[in-house]
Design a protein around this motif. Structure first.
Motif, short mmCIF file in Angstrom:
data_model
loop_
_atom_site.label_atom_id
_atom_site.label_comp_id
_atom_site.label_asym_id
_atom_site.label_seq_id
_atom_site.Cartn_x
_atom_site.Cartn_y
_atom_site.Cartn_z
N MET A 89 0.83 -1.18 0.00
CA MET A 89 0.00 0.00 0.00
C MET A 89 0.88 1.24 0.00
N SER A 90 0.33 2.30 -0.47
CA SER A 90 1.03 3.58 -0.47
C SER A 90 0.84 4.26 0.87
N SER A 91 1.62 5.30 1.09
CA SER A 91 1.48 6.08 2.32
C SER A 91 0.33 7.08 2.15
N PRO A 92 -0.14 7.65 3.25
CA PRO A 92 -1.15 8.71 3.12
C PRO A 92 -0.65 9.87 2.27
N ILE A 93 0.64 10.10 2.28
CA ILE A 93 1.21 11.17 1.45
C ILE A 93 1.08 10.81 -0.02
N GLY A 94 1.41 9.56 -0.37
CA GLY A 94 1.27 9.12 -1.77
C GLY A 94 -0.17 9.19 -2.25
N HIS A 95 -1.10 8.75 -1.41
CA HIS A 95 -2.52 8.81 -1.78
C HIS A 95 -2.98 10.27 -1.93
N ILE B 163 -0.88 -1.88 -6.90
CA ILE B 163 0.47 -2.03 -7.46
C ILE B 163 1.56 -1.95 -6.40
N SER B 164 1.19 -1.90 -5.14
CA SER B 164 2.18 -1.89 -4.06
C SER B 164 2.23 -3.26 -3.41
N TYR B 165 3.40 -3.65 -3.00
CA TYR B 165 3.58 -4.94 -2.32
C TYR B 165 2.82 -4.92 -1.00
N ASP B 166 2.12 -6.01 -0.71
CA ASP B 166 1.40 -6.16 0.56
C ASP B 166 1.96 -7.39 1.26
#
Length: 187
Positions: free
Chosen positions: A1-7, A106-109
């Motif tokens: 997942m992305s960070s809150p900043i990325g989102h 598209i982020s590793y989980d």
């Protein structure tokens, strides 16, 4: 997942692409778009309330079904204050919410169940196409709040945020230039 900043960056990019005249007075609109782009992660709240922040994370809020439901609700609410049509607002909100799903897809989980339930309620299967490293909070679903916070404060997450900024800024600039060029041609 992305960070809150990325989102949030994804939400701001979509907002900027939609509205070529973003000025200081529209800063609230940018915050709203960033909030909507982070909305699927509101599933942390019930987990935090029971002392296990990851407990409900990457559940149905990370699905296209939830994206449609959320987008319809907000598009109906937007009728009162927006000059745009219901369909325009629906697709704009869906793009913001969907950007979250795309980035998490598209982020590793590294925590089971791996991925997101993208096609819920049609399928219960989880999907993941890991192209980017994941923003980590805790590898354990039943981690307490202390473990959760400790998992966030890592050099790995600083690296992920830096990578998100490195990737998002050029995209934002291209969108801004494209919108400026199309607005100049329209005049």
């Amino acid at each position: 997942m992305s960070s809150p900043i990325g989102h949030s960056l994804a939400g701001v990019i979509i907002a900027g692409y939609r509205d070529q005249t973003l000025r200081r007075q529209k800063i609230g609109f940018l915050f709203l778009c960033a909030f909507i782009a982070n909305a699927p992660d509101l599933d942390f709240i019930p987990g935090i309330l029971v002392g296990q922040p990851n407990l409900y994370h990457h559940g149905i809020s990370h699905s296209l079904g939830a994206a449609v439901f959320f987008s319809v609700l907000l598009a109906v609410a937007a009728i009162r204050w927006s000059t745009k049509t219901f369909l325009y607002n629906f697709f704009f909100i869906f793009a913001l919410y969907g950007s979250h799903l795309f980035l998490d897809l598209i982020s590793y989980d590294g925590r089971p169940p791996f991925g997101i339930p993208l096609f819920w309620p049609l399928l219960d299967k989880y999907f993941m196409f890991p192209l980017l490293p994941s923003f980590q909070h805790s590898p354990f679903t039943h981690a307490g709040i202390g473990e959760f916070i400790h998992g966030i404060l890592t050099l790995h997450n600083v690296y992920v945020i830096g990578l998100e900024i490195f990737l998002a800024v050029p995209i934002a600039l291209v969108c801004w230039l494209f919108s400026r060029l199309t607005s100049v041609r329209a005049q």
